[in-house]
Write an enzyme that holds these catalytic residues in place. Sequence first.
Site, PDB file in Angstrom:
ATOM      1  N   LYS A  47      -4.323  16.864   9.780  1.00  0.00           N
ATOM      2  CA  LYS A  47      -4.195  18.313   9.654  1.00  0.00           C
ATOM      3  C   LYS A  47      -4.399  18.737   8.202  1.00  0.00           C
ATOM      4  CE  LYS A  47      -2.476  20.487  13.041  1.00  0.00           C
ATOM      5  NZ  LYS A  47      -1.464  20.643  13.854  1.00  0.00           N
ATOM      6  N   CYS A  67      23.420  47.811   9.005  1.00  0.00           N
ATOM      7  CA  CYS A  67      22.166  47.774   9.755  1.00  0.00           C
ATOM      8  C   CYS A  67      21.275  48.934   9.298  1.00  0.00           C
ATOM      9  CB  CYS A  67      22.452  47.895  11.246  1.00  0.00           C
ATOM     10  SG  CYS A  67      20.962  48.162  12.213  1.00  0.00           S
ATOM     11  N   CYS A 111      23.232  42.635  13.234  1.00  0.00           N
ATOM     12  CA  CYS A 111      23.830  43.954  13.327  1.00  0.00           C
ATOM     13  C   CYS A 111      24.904  43.851  14.409  1.00  0.00           C
ATOM     14  CB  CYS A 111      22.765  44.969  13.719  1.00  0.00           C
ATOM     15  SG  CYS A 111      23.442  46.446  14.496  1.00  0.00           S
ATOM     16  N   LYS A 122     -11.663  19.227  13.767  1.00  0.00           N
ATOM     17  CA  LYS A 122     -10.692  19.558  14.816  1.00  0.00           C
ATOM     18  C   LYS A 122     -10.728  21.066  15.017  1.00  0.00           C
ATOM     19  CE  LYS A 122      -5.920  18.665  16.165  1.00  0.00           C
ATOM     20  NZ  LYS A 122      -5.578  20.017  16.590  1.00  0.00           N
ATOM     21  N   CYS A 136      21.263  51.618  12.341  1.00  0.00           N
ATOM     22  CA  CYS A 136      22.417  52.333  12.898  1.00  0.00           C
ATOM     23  C   CYS A 136      23.636  52.297  11.980  1.00  0.00           C
ATOM     24  CB  CYS A 136      22.778  51.753  14.269  1.00  0.00           C
ATOM     25  SG  CYS A 136      23.492  50.103  14.135  1.00  0.00           S
ATOM     26  N   ASP A 156      -9.795  24.666  16.233  1.00  0.00           N
ATOM     27  CA  ASP A 156      -8.541  25.335  16.547  1.00  0.00           C
ATOM     28  C   ASP A 156      -8.815  26.354  17.646  1.00  0.00           C
ATOM     29  OD1 ASP A 156      -5.980  26.172  16.479  1.00  0.00           O
ATOM     30  OD2 ASP A 156      -6.153  27.309  14.612  1.00  0.00           O
ATOM     31  N   CYS A 204      22.802  50.209  18.969  1.00  0.00           N
ATOM     32  CA  CYS A 204      21.874  50.224  17.836  1.00  0.00           C
ATOM     33  C   CYS A 204      20.483  50.516  18.408  1.00  0.00           C
ATOM     34  CB  CYS A 204      21.864  48.882  17.128  1.00  0.00           C
ATOM     35  SG  CYS A 204      20.515  48.707  15.957  1.00  0.00           S
ATOM     36  N   GLU A 214     -14.437  13.749  13.336  1.00  0.00           N
ATOM     37  CA  GLU A 214     -14.935  15.011  13.896  1.00  0.00           C
ATOM     38  C   GLU A 214     -14.084  16.169  13.394  1.00  0.00           C
ATOM     39  OE1 GLU A 214     -14.432  14.679  18.116  1.00  0.00           O
ATOM     40  OE2 GLU A 214     -15.604  12.840  18.252  1.00  0.00           O
ATOM     41  N   TYR A 261     -17.222  23.906  22.789  1.00  0.00           N
ATOM     42  CA  TYR A 261     -17.690  22.724  22.051  1.00  0.00           C
ATOM     43  C   TYR A 261     -17.084  21.482  22.678  1.00  0.00           C
ATOM     44  CZ  TYR A 261     -19.676  25.827  18.617  1.00  0.00           C
ATOM     45  OH  TYR A 261     -20.435  26.790  18.019  1.00  0.00           O
TER      46      TYR A 261
HETATM   47  S1  IVH Z   1     -10.005  14.459  21.132  1.00  0.00           S
HETATM   48  C1  IVH Z   1      -6.424  12.259  23.525  1.00  0.00           C
HETATM   49  N1  IVH Z   1     -11.394  15.817  19.390  1.00  0.00           N
HETATM   50  O1  IVH Z   1      -6.737  19.000  19.532  1.00  0.00           O
HETATM   51  C2  IVH Z   1      -6.812  13.563  22.999  1.00  0.00           C
HETATM   52  N2  IVH Z   1      -9.474  16.840  20.311  1.00  0.00           N
HETATM   53  O2  IVH Z   1      -3.684  17.510  19.922  1.00  0.00           O
HETATM   54  C3  IVH Z   1      -8.300  13.664  22.877  1.00  0.00           C
HETATM   55  N3  IVH Z   1      -9.079  19.125  19.521  1.00  0.00           N
HETATM   56  O3  IVH Z   1      -5.642  18.725  22.793  1.00  0.00           O
HETATM   57  C4  IVH Z   1      -8.692  14.878  22.166  1.00  0.00           C
HETATM   58  N4  IVH Z   1     -10.835  19.255  18.207  1.00  0.00           N
HETATM   59  O4  IVH Z   1      -7.692  20.134  22.469  1.00  0.00           O
HETATM   60  C5  IVH Z   1     -10.310  15.820  20.191  1.00  0.00           C
HETATM   61  N5  IVH Z   1     -12.764  16.903  17.870  1.00  0.00           N
HETATM   62  C6  IVH Z   1     -11.691  16.905  18.662  1.00  0.00           C
HETATM   63  C7  IVH Z   1     -10.834  18.017  18.757  1.00  0.00           C
HETATM   64  C8  IVH Z   1      -9.715  17.940  19.597  1.00  0.00           C
HETATM   65  C9  IVH Z   1      -9.770  19.892  18.679  1.00  0.00           C
HETATM   66  C10 IVH Z   1      -7.827  19.531  20.217  1.00  0.00           C
HETATM   67  C11 IVH Z   1      -7.723  19.037  21.623  1.00  0.00           C
HETATM   68  C12 IVH Z   1      -6.401  18.314  21.715  1.00  0.00           C
HETATM   69  C13 IVH Z   1      -5.729  18.670  20.430  1.00  0.00           C
HETATM   70  C14 IVH Z   1      -5.013  17.453  19.885  1.00  0.00           C
END
Ligand code: IVH
Length: 725
Positions: A368, A462, A480, A138, A465, A140, A486, A136, A278
């Site tokens: 990541k 600095c 400084c 992730k 100042c 942000d 300062c 899935e 979502y």
């Molecule tokens: S599953 C056991 N799925 O990323 C944790 N998390 O550190 C289950 N996040 O705190 C989370 N997209 O808030 C999951 N497709 C996704 C996600 C997702 C973003 C966030 C979530 C979690 C952090 C992971």
Amino acid sequence: MELHAVLMGRVPVGCVPMSVDEAKLRGRWEALVAEIEAHNRRYYIDASPIISDRAYDALFRELQELEDAHPALRSQESPTQRVGGLPVDALSKFTHPTPMLSLQNSYDEQDIRDFDERVKRQLDLSADHSVRYLVEPKLDGMAMELIYEGGVLAVGVTRGDGLVGENVTPNVRTIRNLPLRLVPDSTGEQVSSTAGSGSQASLFAPTPGPQTKASSAALPTRVAIRGEVVMPQDSFQKLNERRVSEGLEPYVNARNSTSGTVRNLDSRIAAAAPLRFYAHSAGVCEGRSFERHSDFLAFADAMGFQVPAGITACDGIDEVIAALAAIEDRRASYPYDIDGAVVKIDDHDLQARLGFVSRSPRWSMAYKYAAEQATTRLLAIDVQVGRTGVLTPVARLEPVFVGGVVVSNATLHNRDELERKDIRAGDLVVVQRAGDVIPQVVRPLVEKRTGTEVTFVFPDQCPECRAPVVEVEDEVALRCANEVDCPAQTRARVAHFASRKALDIEGLGVKLVAQLVEEGLVRSIADLYSLDGQRTALLALERMAETSVDNLLAGIEASRSAPIHRLLFGLGIRFVGETVAKRLCGHFGSWEALASATQEELEEAEEVGPIVADSLRTWFADERNQQLITAMSDGGVQFPDEARPEALPAHPFLGKSVVVTGTLSSMGRSEAKAAIEARGGKSPGSVSKKTDYLVAGENAGSKLEKARKLGLNVLSEDDFLQLLG
Ligand code: IVH
């Protein structure tokens, strides 16, 4: 039977004698609510509305009028509740029915293959077995838990520390693409979630189109739907443009403005913001079970939640790796920020067999993506002086769009970093921005130099100042030396003192502080408390009139009786953050007891280690600080005794063992250790099974290897900074 009780759903409708009129009214209300929510779904989720805005408004108005005429009809699940209500005084805490955990991070293909091997080993599966995973995106955003009771949204709660979050229900109700009640969408097509016989079937269509639908059998009696609240990038850009045109500071990024909005005490602000939710996982679930995660997602989709596009079912790790790459390729086409992908084992039985390690599931792994990068021109290098006198070089950049925001400044951290990277004014540079982290200059494009670039010479005075710049032993930073007057340090100190988490002085923002210091009205924090006698001088300042002066003085007056933990934090003593300040004041109970505590006594307070204690001792022993406290007290600051320790926000490092290894670009080793201690953790020198986290800086060696072998939580510098907050 009272009509009110019936309408509020407190009595099962079937057993209540209802008059024909009442039944009619309720029937119309039900029909309007269902119709409006169905149109909401078509508009906000499917992006294919079937009626005009005008027709929609007419339905909405009818519902409003009906509820105005018969207030007993109005309930929390009505779409009229999406517009926000009266502001509240504070957010209350809410304990998650089951803890919200976090995910282990991985950064490359090998990490993912290691994860798959570990999973198979732990499950006693042969090496050539193909485990079924879901991949899935992730998101942000801001993690959120939505609890539905009897199918109705009862509570929305932020993640907080994973155990206890903040109750933000009124704000969450305003989010248009989440259902206020779970209504199975019977118009949807029934598609099996295993479609595609395992070969990278995309479970949910990326754009409007056929969505996977689960059977709508059995609504859970109580279910927690977890997911992310995000603000789509285009809405975020527009919001910022509007702020700038109104003379306000733009928000740093979409995530910050999301969390600021979701936590706002006035839900009308949230109602006006373009927030979206979502769904991605389940918390507590009573009265219904799911065999697989994909079944849960299909259920969530069918109940009216939006799930992220691009979720892919994969047989075996090779398909996972391809899916990770596919999501990364489409990263820019997502309407919201994504910072990676999440790999999850689909089968719930297998998940249960694997269980958890510390605060993360063994059956899932976050992957990541590298921070987004862009190239731009470094126009100049400035030096900024912070509240403790630390000099930070800052790159002024030709504005460039990276990681979802326009970046025109980036930190260069410190002199060592600047020299190591050999960054020169005039260079073309690679800039990166990941998540919440401050934009960074990665490297100069040396091959593009023309010879006109200028090497930066770090000042030995600095810039504000002219006091000498000093090096402090065991620290990367230069400072400084002029702690007393300062102007840059004074400005930063006073602004910190007045800031929200410290004394929260209304009307005293960065710009006004700068003016007060510039005009010589404020040379130290204590001078704030003699401003009452300076009305004329205050009125002479730019943008200050009777009302703004009144507000400022009222804000200062209120701060005279502030609790001592706010004062302690506001004084900006090194390593004394908000949490430590609360612990200390709760422990000692009075300012006098704290000020006269010995090193040993200080260390007895929870979360206070030797470095923090030493910093406090040094601060209180300094005669200038004693004079400052006397002057504040003369100015009417009360330093009241702290009756009872406040409930503290637990920190992920609280009670944990966090080892730091390798070189961190933003701080020295002892600073990192102090930061860990300040949050209640310990930071020993070596890695063992007992280690909870390893923070791996650049050139991390054997400790990192050992941590990986032990399957420990490894944090990058960025992760570490985010956790530190
Ligand atoms: S599953 C056991 N799925 O990323 C944790 N998390 O550190 C289950 N996040 O705190 C989370 N997209 O808030 C999951 N497709 C996704 C996600 C997702 C973003 C966030 C979530 C979690 C952090 C992971």
